[in-house]
Design a protein around this motif. Structure first.
Motif, short mmCIF file in Angstrom:
data_model
loop_
_atom_site.label_atom_id
_atom_site.label_comp_id
_atom_site.label_asym_id
_atom_site.label_seq_id
_atom_site.Cartn_x
_atom_site.Cartn_y
_atom_site.Cartn_z
N GLU A 52 0.78 -1.35 -0.18
CA GLU A 52 -0.05 0.03 -0.19
C GLU A 52 0.91 1.39 0.05
O GLU A 52 0.41 2.04 -0.73
CB GLU A 52 -1.04 -0.03 0.97
N ASP A 53 1.88 1.40 0.75
CA ASP A 53 2.79 2.43 0.76
C ASP A 53 3.47 2.59 -0.72
O ASP A 53 3.38 3.80 -1.05
CB ASP A 53 3.90 2.26 1.75
N ILE A 54 3.81 1.77 -1.35
CA ILE A 54 4.30 1.74 -2.74
C ILE A 54 3.18 2.33 -3.71
O ILE A 54 3.52 3.38 -4.36
CB ILE A 54 5.06 0.40 -3.22
N LEU A 55 1.91 1.55 -3.42
CA LEU A 55 1.11 2.34 -4.45
C LEU A 55 0.79 3.70 -4.21
O LEU A 55 0.14 4.57 -5.05
CB LEU A 55 -0.06 1.39 -4.15
N LEU A 56 0.91 4.10 -2.84
CA LEU A 56 0.60 5.64 -2.42
C LEU A 56 1.63 6.31 -3.37
O LEU A 56 1.36 7.57 -3.73
CB LEU A 56 0.54 5.77 -1.04
N ASP A 57 2.95 5.98 -3.32
CA ASP A 57 3.92 6.60 -4.38
C ASP A 57 3.36 6.93 -5.58
O ASP A 57 3.68 7.96 -6.12
CB ASP A 57 4.98 5.97 -4.09
N TRP A 58 2.64 6.20 -6.18
CA TRP A 58 1.89 6.51 -7.41
C TRP A 58 0.62 7.42 -7.36
O TRP A 58 0.59 7.96 -8.23
CB TRP A 58 1.50 5.26 -7.99
N ALA A 59 -0.16 6.86 -6.37
CA ALA A 59 -1.43 7.71 -6.42
C ALA A 59 -1.43 9.12 -6.13
O ALA A 59 -2.15 10.23 -6.67
CB ALA A 59 -2.11 7.07 -5.40
N ILE A 60 -0.53 9.51 -5.04
CA ILE A 60 -0.48 10.92 -4.68
C ILE A 60 -0.20 11.91 -5.87
O ILE A 60 -0.80 12.86 -6.12
CB ILE A 60 0.45 10.99 -3.52
N PRO A 61 1.01 11.64 -6.62
CA PRO A 61 1.29 12.37 -7.86
C PRO A 61 0.12 12.43 -8.83
O PRO A 61 -0.13 13.37 -9.40
CB PRO A 61 2.66 11.72 -8.26
N TRP A 62 -0.36 11.46 -8.89
CA TRP A 62 -1.20 11.32 -10.17
C TRP A 62 -2.80 12.34 -9.68
O TRP A 62 -3.07 12.89 -10.29
CB TRP A 62 -2.08 9.67 -9.96
N ILE A 63 -2.85 12.06 -8.39
CA ILE A 63 -4.14 13.19 -7.93
C ILE A 63 -3.57 14.46 -7.85
O ILE A 63 -4.30 15.18 -8.65
CB ILE A 63 -4.44 12.86 -6.44
N MET A 64 -2.54 14.93 -7.68
CA MET A 64 -1.99 16.31 -7.93
C MET A 64 -1.93 16.49 -9.41
O MET A 64 -2.36 17.69 -9.77
CB MET A 64 -0.70 16.22 -7.33
N ARG A 65 -1.55 15.67 -10.17
CA ARG A 65 -1.40 16.02 -11.67
C ARG A 65 -2.59 16.16 -12.23
O ARG A 65 -3.00 16.80 -13.31
CB ARG A 65 -0.70 14.74 -12.57
N ASN A 66 -3.70 15.54 -11.69
CA ASN A 66 -5.25 15.61 -12.39
C ASN A 66 -6.28 16.48 -11.53
O ASN A 66 -7.21 16.31 -11.65
CB ASN A 66 -5.63 14.09 -12.47
N SER A 67 -5.78 17.30 -10.66
CA SER A 67 -6.18 18.10 -9.61
C SER A 67 -7.51 18.93 -10.32
O SER A 67 -8.33 19.18 -9.85
CB SER A 67 -5.21 18.74 -8.64
N ASP A 68 -7.09 19.20 -11.58
CA ASP A 68 -7.99 20.32 -12.25
C ASP A 68 -9.39 19.64 -12.65
O ASP A 68 -10.35 20.04 -12.80
CB ASP A 68 -7.43 20.66 -13.63
#
Length: 92
Positions: A52-68
């Motif tokens: 889960e910690d590794i998956l969060l490393d992918w998810a957090i930047p994805w959310i930031m990149r798609n925040s609009d």
């Protein structure tokens, strides 16, 4: 240390889902659920904490990149994470 491409048996495109491809328009998701969905798992799949910690490393930047294209909601309590969903025409 960098490694030559030739050392790898197979290379894959680095494609990510768009928010519209990943999320249902009428649902809100925690970052943990989004992390699972990005890996093709069910949002409520049981996974090891280290994974889960590794998956969060992918998810957090994805959310930031798609925040609009997304909205965020306050967590129901201080002990719970916030929720993210697709932005629609009615959202501020």
């Amino acid at each position: 240390m960098p490694r030559p491409k030739s050392e790898f048996e197979e290379l894959f495109p680095c494609d990510f889902y768009t928010p519209e491809e990943l999320l249902d328009a009428d649902q809100m998701y925690t970052v943990y659920e989004i992390a699972r969905l990005l890996q093709g798992l069910d949002a409520d799949a049981e996974i090891d904490e280290g994974v889960e910690d590794i998956l969060l490393d992918w998810a957090i930047p994805w959310i930031m990149r798609n925040s609009d294209e997304m909205v965020v909601a306050e967590p129901p309590s201080d002990e719970e994470p916030g929720y993210y969903g697709l932005r629609d025409d009615g959202d501020d």
